[in-house]
Design an enzyme around this catalytic site. Structure first.
Site, PDB file in Angstrom:
ATOM      1  N   TYR A 140       0.870  -1.287  -0.153  1.00  0.00           N
ATOM      2  CA  TYR A 140      -0.115  -0.062   0.032  1.00  0.00           C
ATOM      3  C   TYR A 140       0.820   1.149  -0.052  1.00  0.00           C
ATOM      4  O   TYR A 140       1.634   1.493   0.740  1.00  0.00           O
ATOM      5  CB  TYR A 140      -0.887  -0.104   1.250  1.00  0.00           C
ATOM      6  N   LYS A 168      -1.317  -1.371  -4.181  1.00  0.00           N
ATOM      7  CA  LYS A 168      -2.462  -0.270  -4.284  1.00  0.00           C
ATOM      8  C   LYS A 168      -1.845   0.923  -4.263  1.00  0.00           C
ATOM      9  O   LYS A 168      -1.084   1.279  -3.190  1.00  0.00           O
ATOM     10  CB  LYS A 168      -3.213  -0.519  -2.672  1.00  0.00           C
TER      11      LYS A 168
END
EC number: 4.3.3.7
Length: 311
Positions: A140, A168
């Site tokens: 992330y 992400k």
């Protein structure tokens, strides 16, 4: 559920955590929320992420949440567990625990926050986490929250690790384009920016890890179908109407706006936990008018200039 199941996911919802007014988790509210998501084109669910207010959840609460959602979902869509912290050792222990817990297609590990590691430090951090168990890891990358940014070059080094399966990405479309162009074929690239989903999918991203899918999943699904069918005109028309809704959903620190909308829609999302607070009542009403009714003039004063979901 496995990597192959995740590869089919276009809309992964970063699930809120519903709370009672006293701040305890409202487990009774979860089934209706989950069924709502599945009825409106959510392909996968992320638990204990930013939108879940994970910094305010205890370890035991996270495990209770995992168990509750797994029971409700019952294998219908892949689940991802938020597992990362800014402490490598703690992250390793949590990843091992989630792997033993079972039922997750992957773990989402955030770039370390507050301690501001170098690129090499971030590389070693994620490598150590990925080495620790067989739970696939999605990175992330969100510098708006953690201050430091994992560069595309470092990301591509990590993409060669067999247990790091995706990212992400919440940096820029330029970085996303570079990653998509140079990544290993099987490496998954998701945008974490609802407002960028149209552009990301046209660049070749695998999907979006979304907040807006709590309330506007049908529009996102319709837009993605139009993109897949090369109907750019239709997809762009949907995007133009979608962007003001995204702006409204991020006009106050998330997930306060989306919880306000869900509460209005009849779901027991509840309040946020401190230090997050609800949007002021009048602003919440305007947010609801935009997100639910498409009344774009209603929140102009609230959301003008709020273009990126850095919250």
């Amino acid at each position: 559920m496995s990597y192959q199941d995740l590869k089919e996911c276009k809309i992964i919802t970063a699930f809120i955590t519903p709370f009672h007014e006293d701040g305890s988790i409202n487990f009774d509210a979860i089934p209706a929320l989950i069924e709502h998501l599945l009825d409106h084109h959510t392909d996968g669910i992320l638990l204990a992420g930013t939108t879940a207010e994970s910094p305010t959840l205890t370890h035991d609460e996270e495990l209770e949440l995992f168990a509750a959602v797994q029971k409700i979902v019952n294998g219908r869509v892949p689940l991802i567990a938020g597992v990362g912290t800014n402490d490598t050792r703690d992250s390793i222990e949590f990843v091992k625990e989630v792997a033993e817990f079972g039922g997750f297609a992957a773990g989402l590990a955030i770039v370390p926050y507050y301690n501001k590691p170098s690129q090499e430090g971030m590389y070693q951090h994620f490598k150590a986490i990925a080495d620790a168990s067989d739970l696939p890891i999605i990175i992330y990358n969100i510098p708006g929250r953690v201050v430091v940014e994992l560069t595309p070059e470092t990301m591509l080094r990590l993409a060669d690790h067999p247990n790091i399966i995706g990212v992400k990405e919440c940096t820029s479309l330029a970085n996303m384009a570079y990653l998509i162009e140079h990544k290993p074929e099987e490496f998954l690239v998701y945008t974490g920016e609802d407002g960028d989903a149209f552009h990301a999918m046209n660049l070749g991203a695998d999907g979006v890890i979304s907040v807006a899918s709590h309330t506007n999943g049908d529009e996102m699904h319709e837009m993605f179908i139009a993109i897949a069918e090369s109907d750019v005109k239709k997809a762009a028309a949907i995007q133009r109407k979608f962007i003001p809704k995204v702006n409204a959903l991020f006009s106050y620190p998330s997930p306060a706006p989306v919880k306000a909308v869900l509460n209005y829609m009849g779901f027991e999302a509840g309040p946020t936990r401190l230090p997050l607070v609800p949007a002021p009542e009048e602003d919440a009403k305007r947010i609801i008018k935009v997100v639910v009714d498409g009344d774009y003039e209603a929140t102009k004063a609230t959301v003008t200039g709020v273009l990126r979901p850095d919250y």
